[in-house]
Design a protein around this motif. Structure first.
Motif, short mmCIF file in Angstrom:
data_model
loop_
_atom_site.label_atom_id
_atom_site.label_comp_id
_atom_site.label_asym_id
_atom_site.label_seq_id
_atom_site.Cartn_x
_atom_site.Cartn_y
_atom_site.Cartn_z
N MET A 1 -6.79 3.25 -0.56
CA MET A 1 -6.54 2.93 -1.95
C MET A 1 -7.84 3.20 -2.72
O MET A 1 -8.92 2.84 -2.29
N THR A 2 -7.68 3.87 -3.89
CA THR A 2 -8.85 4.19 -4.72
C THR A 2 -8.73 3.51 -6.07
O THR A 2 -7.66 3.01 -6.44
N ILE A 3 -9.83 3.57 -6.81
CA ILE A 3 -9.82 2.97 -8.14
C ILE A 3 -8.80 3.66 -9.04
O ILE A 3 -8.17 3.03 -9.89
N ALA A 4 -8.57 4.95 -8.84
CA ALA A 4 -7.57 5.69 -9.64
C ALA A 4 -6.17 5.12 -9.42
O ALA A 4 -5.35 5.11 -10.34
N ASP A 5 -5.89 4.63 -8.22
CA ASP A 5 -4.59 4.04 -7.93
C ASP A 5 -4.35 2.77 -8.74
O ASP A 5 -3.21 2.37 -8.97
N THR A 44 3.18 -4.19 -7.69
CA THR A 44 3.48 -3.51 -6.44
C THR A 44 2.83 -2.14 -6.46
O THR A 44 2.91 -1.42 -7.46
N LEU A 45 2.19 -1.78 -5.36
CA LEU A 45 1.57 -0.48 -5.23
C LEU A 45 1.88 0.05 -3.83
O LEU A 45 1.66 -0.67 -2.85
N PHE A 46 2.38 1.27 -3.76
CA PHE A 46 2.78 1.88 -2.49
C PHE A 46 3.77 0.99 -1.73
O PHE A 46 3.73 0.87 -0.51
N GLY A 47 4.63 0.29 -2.48
CA GLY A 47 5.66 -0.55 -1.89
C GLY A 47 5.18 -1.92 -1.42
O GLY A 47 5.97 -2.69 -0.88
N ALA A 48 3.91 -2.23 -1.63
CA ALA A 48 3.38 -3.52 -1.18
C ALA A 48 2.97 -4.37 -2.39
O ALA A 48 2.37 -3.85 -3.34
N PRO A 49 3.26 -5.68 -2.34
CA PRO A 49 2.80 -6.55 -3.44
C PRO A 49 1.29 -6.75 -3.35
O PRO A 49 0.71 -6.78 -2.26
N LEU A 50 0.65 -6.84 -4.52
CA LEU A 50 -0.79 -7.08 -4.54
C LEU A 50 -1.18 -7.73 -5.85
O LEU A 50 -0.42 -7.75 -6.81
N SER A 51 -2.38 -8.28 -5.84
CA SER A 51 -3.02 -8.79 -7.05
C SER A 51 -4.26 -7.94 -7.26
O SER A 51 -4.92 -7.54 -6.30
#
Length: 158
Positions: A1-5, A44-51
């Motif tokens: 995962m990058t800052i651009a994501d 959600t990013l790449f199908g995964a929940p995140l904060s």
């Protein structure tokens, strides 16, 4: 995962306020203040929940007169600093001539993500591009009459 994501989660752009009231006086400090605080969002990013937590680290002021400053403080109002108007502050700028200028502040943020196991720093930074603020810079004259004797020979005291 990058800052651009993480760009899609970035905080909204922030406007700089300029004291006093968006007006400056040529040769005197105008005070700039940017209100930015840590910003946490979930998604959600790449199908995964995140904060994602963004923390402001620097403030890039562009004053509209061809000068800029990269500062580590958002600034505070003269009242909050206990200072009189037109006194220098860490975020003030002196316009050398009168005119209309468009200034803005771009805020640099670091990011951390939490996938459920604690905060993990992400390399890089996100920069939000603040909208331009119109600043009218005036000349100040220290006289007790509206015109000098040269400008108007029939003025009081001429």
């Amino acid at each position: 995962m990058t800052i651009a994501d993480l760009q899609q989660f970035a905080p909204p752009a922030t406007s700089a306020t300029v004291e006093p009231g968006g007006i400056g006086v040529a040769g005197l400090p105008a005070n700039f203040v940017a209100a930015a605080e840590p910003h946490t969002v979930t998604g959600t990013l790449f199908g995964a929940p995140l904060s994602v937590r963004f923390t402001p680290t620097s403030y890039e002021y562009s004053y509209g007169d061809g000068t800029s400053a990269l500062l580590t403080t958002p600034g505070r109002s003269w009242a909050d600093l206990g200072q009189a108007q037109f006194t220098p502050t860490p975020t003030s700028h002196v316009y050398e001539r009168r005119g209309v200028f468009f200034a803005d502040v771009d805020i640099h943020y670091t990011a951390e993500i939490d996938l459920g196991g604690g905060w993990i720093p992400v390399t890089g930074e996100i920069i939000t591009d603040g909208p331009p603020q119109r600043i009218r810079v005036l000349d100040a004259r220290t006289a007790l009459v509206a015109h000098t004797c040269t400008e108007r020979g029939d003025a009081p005291g001429c």
